[in-house]
Design a protein around this motif. Sequence first.
Motif, PDB file in Angstrom:
ATOM      1  N   ALA A  35      44.006  33.493  34.914  1.00 45.17           N
ATOM      2  CA  ALA A  35      43.012  34.164  35.746  1.00 45.17           C
ATOM      3  C   ALA A  35      43.386  35.633  35.874  1.00 45.17           C
ATOM      4  O   ALA A  35      44.537  35.967  36.153  1.00 45.17           O
ATOM      5  CB  ALA A  35      42.947  33.521  37.123  1.00 45.17           C
ATOM      6  N   LEU A  40      38.271  33.835  34.451  1.00 43.33           N
ATOM      7  CA  LEU A  40      39.154  32.751  34.030  1.00 43.33           C
ATOM      8  C   LEU A  40      39.037  32.589  32.520  1.00 43.33           C
ATOM      9  O   LEU A  40      37.941  32.367  31.994  1.00 43.33           O
ATOM     10  CB  LEU A  40      38.766  31.446  34.730  1.00 43.33           C
ATOM     11  CG  LEU A  40      39.694  30.251  34.511  1.00 43.33           C
ATOM     12  CD1 LEU A  40      41.077  30.513  35.115  1.00 43.33           C
ATOM     13  CD2 LEU A  40      39.087  28.994  35.120  1.00 43.33           C
ATOM     14  N   LEU A  87      40.233  25.630  39.264  1.00 47.89           N
ATOM     15  CA  LEU A  87      39.461  26.095  40.415  1.00 47.89           C
ATOM     16  C   LEU A  87      39.334  25.069  41.537  1.00 47.89           C
ATOM     17  O   LEU A  87      38.993  25.419  42.661  1.00 47.89           O
ATOM     18  CB  LEU A  87      38.056  26.506  39.965  1.00 47.89           C
ATOM     19  CG  LEU A  87      37.994  27.601  38.895  1.00 47.89           C
ATOM     20  CD1 LEU A  87      36.549  27.822  38.453  1.00 47.89           C
ATOM     21  CD2 LEU A  87      38.632  28.885  39.390  1.00 47.89           C
ATOM     22  N   VAL A 162      43.456  30.024  42.586  1.00 45.65           N
ATOM     23  CA  VAL A 162      43.489  29.418  41.252  1.00 45.65           C
ATOM     24  C   VAL A 162      44.840  28.724  41.121  1.00 45.65           C
ATOM     25  O   VAL A 162      45.882  29.310  41.437  1.00 45.65           O
ATOM     26  CB  VAL A 162      43.325  30.484  40.134  1.00 45.65           C
ATOM     27  CG1 VAL A 162      43.428  29.844  38.762  1.00 45.65           C
ATOM     28  CG2 VAL A 162      42.008  31.217  40.277  1.00 45.65           C
TER      29      VAL A 162
END
Length: 173
Positions: A35, A40, A87, A162
């Motif tokens: 990320a 991402l 996520l 993340v």
Amino acid sequence: MIIEKTLERLGLVLPDLEQLYRTNPSGAKFVSHVAVQNVLYLSGTVPLKDGKPFRQGFLGKDLTVSDGQEAARYAALVSLGAMKYALGDLDRVQQIVHMLGFVNSAPGFNDQPRVINGAADLLVELFGERGKPTRAAIGCQGLGGGASVEIIVTLLFSGSDVRPPLARDHFVK
């Protein structure tokens, strides 16, 4: 959880990324995702069904365009598993930005874009317009493990949390 309910309605199950990485014997040195701010980057994914390679071979020799589209759909499902791992919730995906698709192609096969449509169609089915990426579909002769398709996805996401990436070589003894 809206996206996951849609997957459930479609009869599709997200793979467990940790399990996939834990059982990989290759020892390849890469991570599942990176990320950068709210972008991402995912590593390439190949088609797996029930944790096993799916629709292996060459398009135009061993597999039809329809077979390849199904393979691309399952490769996208593995990418969705990576998104979910990173996520925590697929509803955090704001936009699929780019998809790069590689198609293991027999000489003379030139329907790579139609094959990669299998992945793009699933993303649009799940995310609507925000699932429509920029993309490229490239023919090649040979993908790791005999895969017919490999896709690489980049996306924008909301929020800041993340999970740390999984290292592919981490579990190799």
